[in-house]
Design a protein around this motif. Structure first.
Motif, PDB file in Angstrom:
ATOM      1  N   LEU A 134       0.212  -1.133  -0.457  1.00 17.73           N
ATOM      2  CA  LEU A 134      -0.158   0.176  -0.241  1.00 17.73           C
ATOM      3  C   LEU A 134       0.834   1.322   0.065  1.00 17.73           C
ATOM      4  N   ASP A 135       0.971   1.721  -1.043  1.00 19.55           N
ATOM      5  CA  ASP A 135       1.471   3.005  -1.093  1.00 19.55           C
ATOM      6  C   ASP A 135       1.058   3.971  -1.440  1.00 19.55           C
ATOM      7  N   SER A 136      -0.305   4.657  -1.632  1.00 20.74           N
ATOM      8  CA  SER A 136      -1.006   6.185  -2.043  1.00 20.74           C
ATOM      9  C   SER A 136      -2.266   5.756  -1.006  1.00 20.74           C
ATOM     10  N   PRO A 137      -2.571   7.029  -0.309  1.00 20.11           N
ATOM     11  CA  PRO A 137      -4.110   7.105  -0.397  1.00 20.11           C
ATOM     12  C   PRO A 137      -5.227   6.784  -0.776  1.00 20.11           C
ATOM     13  N   ASP A 138      -4.759   6.592  -2.682  1.00 14.64           N
ATOM     14  CA  ASP A 138      -6.515   6.284  -2.889  1.00 14.64           C
ATOM     15  C   ASP A 138      -6.366   4.706  -3.725  1.00 14.64           C
ATOM     16  N   LYS A 139      -5.707   4.076  -2.818  1.00 16.52           N
ATOM     17  CA  LYS A 139      -5.525   2.681  -2.942  1.00 16.52           C
ATOM     18  C   LYS A 139      -6.154   2.080  -1.641  1.00 16.52           C
ATOM     19  N   GLY A 140      -7.895   1.267  -1.464  1.00 17.18           N
ATOM     20  CA  GLY A 140      -8.273   0.748  -0.006  1.00 17.18           C
ATOM     21  C   GLY A 140      -7.871  -0.957  -0.911  1.00 17.18           C
ATOM     22  N   LEU A 141      -7.503  -1.526   0.714  1.00 23.04           N
ATOM     23  CA  LEU A 141      -7.169  -2.819   1.088  1.00 23.04           C
ATOM     24  C   LEU A 141      -8.916  -3.689   1.448  1.00 23.04           C
ATOM     25  N   ILE A 142      -9.343  -4.107   1.373  1.00 18.10           N
ATOM     26  CA  ILE A 142     -10.154  -4.721   1.839  1.00 18.10           C
ATOM     27  C   ILE A 142      -9.714  -6.128   2.144  1.00 18.10           C
ATOM     28  N   ILE A 143      -9.669  -6.362   3.802  1.00 17.31           N
ATOM     29  CA  ILE A 143      -9.879  -7.890   4.566  1.00 17.31           C
ATOM     30  C   ILE A 143     -10.945  -8.330   5.338  1.00 17.31           C
ATOM     31  N   ASN A 144     -11.139  -9.773   4.503  1.00 17.78           N
ATOM     32  CA  ASN A 144     -12.169  -9.573   4.755  1.00 17.78           C
ATOM     33  C   ASN A 144     -11.790 -10.518   6.250  1.00 17.78           C
ATOM     34  N   ASN A 145     -12.893 -11.330   6.817  1.00 17.84           N
ATOM     35  CA  ASN A 145     -12.898 -12.637   8.119  1.00 17.84           C
ATOM     36  C   ASN A 145     -11.842 -13.398   7.346  1.00 17.84           C
ATOM     37  N   LEU A 146     -11.873 -14.321   8.821  1.00 18.00           N
ATOM     38  CA  LEU A 146     -11.177 -14.905   8.617  1.00 18.00           C
ATOM     39  C   LEU A 146      -9.759 -15.059   6.790  1.00 18.00           C
ATOM     40  N   VAL A 147      -8.555 -13.817   7.149  1.00 14.97           N
ATOM     41  CA  VAL A 147      -7.919 -13.503   6.363  1.00 14.97           C
ATOM     42  C   VAL A 147      -6.749 -13.361   7.620  1.00 14.97           C
ATOM     43  N   TRP A 148      -5.318 -14.313   7.979  1.00 17.17           N
ATOM     44  CA  TRP A 148      -4.215 -13.955   8.671  1.00 17.17           C
ATOM     45  C   TRP A 148      -3.691 -12.605   7.916  1.00 17.17           C
ATOM     46  N   ARG A 149      -3.296 -11.482   8.324  1.00 13.47           N
ATOM     47  CA  ARG A 149      -2.771 -10.387   8.170  1.00 13.47           C
ATOM     48  C   ARG A 149      -1.658  -9.787   9.337  1.00 13.47           C
ATOM     49  N   GLU A 150      -0.702  -9.815   8.127  1.00 12.42           N
ATOM     50  CA  GLU A 150       0.870  -9.093   8.813  1.00 12.42           C
ATOM     51  C   GLU A 150       1.287  -8.475   8.652  1.00 12.42           C
ATOM     52  N   MET A 151       1.051  -6.591   9.152  1.00 17.86           N
ATOM     53  CA  MET A 151       1.375  -5.577   8.430  1.00 17.86           C
ATOM     54  C   MET A 151       3.423  -5.380   8.482  1.00 17.86           C
ATOM     55  N   PHE A 152       4.259  -5.090   7.327  1.00 18.79           N
ATOM     56  CA  PHE A 152       5.359  -5.074   8.172  1.00 18.79           C
ATOM     57  C   PHE A 152       6.469  -3.747   6.738  1.00 18.79           C
ATOM     58  N   ASP A 153       7.174  -3.653   7.081  1.00 17.67           N
ATOM     59  CA  ASP A 153       8.317  -2.439   6.063  1.00 17.67           C
ATOM     60  C   ASP A 153       7.710  -1.333   5.841  1.00 17.67           C
ATOM     61  N   PHE A 154       7.194  -0.524   7.308  1.00 16.99           N
ATOM     62  CA  PHE A 154       6.954   0.377   7.131  1.00 16.99           C
ATOM     63  C   PHE A 154       7.706   2.214   7.514  1.00 16.99           C
ATOM     64  N   SER A 155       6.952   2.739   5.847  1.00 16.93           N
ATOM     65  CA  SER A 155       8.474   3.284   5.881  1.00 16.93           C
ATOM     66  C   SER A 155       7.923   4.848   7.279  1.00 16.93           C
ATOM     67  N   PRO A 156       8.791   5.153   7.319  1.00 19.04           N
ATOM     68  CA  PRO A 156       9.409   6.382   8.161  1.00 19.04           C
ATOM     69  C   PRO A 156       8.025   7.114   8.158  1.00 19.04           C
ATOM     70  N   ASP A 157       7.100   7.598   7.477  1.00 20.56           N
ATOM     71  CA  ASP A 157       5.520   7.798   7.117  1.00 20.56           C
ATOM     72  C   ASP A 157       4.391   7.631   7.056  1.00 20.56           C
ATOM     73  N   CYS A 158       5.038   6.593   7.495  1.00 22.64           N
ATOM     74  CA  CYS A 158       3.909   5.753   7.245  1.00 22.64           C
ATOM     75  C   CYS A 158       2.371   5.738   7.907  1.00 22.64           C
ATOM     76  N   VAL A 159       1.334   5.873   7.842  1.00 19.48           N
ATOM     77  CA  VAL A 159       0.218   6.328   8.211  1.00 19.48           C
ATOM     78  C   VAL A 159      -1.064   5.388   7.517  1.00 19.48           C
ATOM     79  N   ILE A 160      -1.669   4.110   8.320  1.00 19.47           N
ATOM     80  CA  ILE A 160      -2.394   3.680   7.863  1.00 19.47           C
ATOM     81  C   ILE A 160      -3.955   3.752   8.564  1.00 19.47           C
ATOM     82  N   MET A 161      -4.805   4.002   7.891  1.00 19.15           N
ATOM     83  CA  MET A 161      -5.535   4.220   8.143  1.00 19.15           C
ATOM     84  C   MET A 161      -7.038   2.859   7.901  1.00 19.15           C
ATOM     85  N   VAL A 162      -7.905   2.676   9.132  1.00 18.12           N
ATOM     86  CA  VAL A 162      -8.513   1.311   8.987  1.00 18.12           C
ATOM     87  C   VAL A 162      -9.904   2.132   9.209  1.00 18.12           C
ATOM     88  N   VAL A 163     -10.973   1.010   8.499  1.00 15.22           N
ATOM     89  CA  VAL A 163     -11.952   0.967   8.218  1.00 15.22           C
ATOM     90  C   VAL A 163     -12.766  -0.059   8.651  1.00 15.22           C
TER      91      VAL A 163
END
Ligand code: T46
Length: 136
Positions: free
Chosen positions: A80-109
């Motif tokens: 994820l590298d742009s504010p105009d992209k959204g990633l849908i994560i449904n139930n029963l999906v294992w997720r791991e977030m990593f490799d954050f840039s220093p300015d990274c902000v992740i908003m979750v809806v």
């Protein structure tokens, strides 16, 4: 597995850019909660869990990060590298977030309020839950 990506409309002019998120329009559910992750340690992995029922959309509003998704059968990694992209994560999906840039902000809806009972934090339990669901 194939990631489910959303592309949001950007309203830009000489002053800058604006993206609007609207429940049941460009967000595919009713919004119950919004939270954001910031000041992220690039050397550590977050997530490492799945949800029993929660559906979410992740948006990297600043900077970039990677997200590993695993449905118990297949895996994929999304950047994820742009504010105009959204990633849908449904139930029963294992997720791991990593490799954050220093300015990274992740908003979750999210479509539900916070509930620790909805988390599956043990990978073996996650696989059991996926298999139970496949047998229904
Ligand atoms: C997810 C990924 C993308 C709350 O009190 N309320 C909340 O709404 C949330 C999301 C968390 N918390 C508490 C629970 C923990 O004590 O905040 C602490 C950190 O949460 P956690 O370790 O679960 O954070 P992440 O980054 O590993 O995962 C979060 C979400 O919890 C999760 O649902 O999908 O972001």
């Amino acid at each position: 597995m194939k990631p489910q990506l959303l592309k949001f409309k950007v309203m830009s002019d000489g002053r800058g850019s604006l993206i609007a998120l609207e429940e049941t329009k460009n967000i595919p559910f009713t919004i119950k909660r919004i939270y954001y992750l910031y000041k992220l340690n690039s050397e550590l992995i977050r997530g490492k869990h799945a949800h029993k029922t929660l559906q979410q959309v992740l948006i990297c509003t600043s900077g970039r990060c990677k997200i590993l998704l695993d449905n118990g059968k297949e895996k994929c990694t999304v950047e994820l590298d742009s504010p105009d992209k959204g990633l849908i994560i449904n139930n029963l999906v294992w997720r791991e977030m990593f490799d954050f840039s220093p300015d990274c902000v992740i908003m979750v809806v999210a479509d539900q309020h916070y509930d620790e009972e909805d988390y599956i934090r043990d990978y073996k339990d996650f696989i059991k839950e996926v298999n139970n669901n496949a047998n229904i």
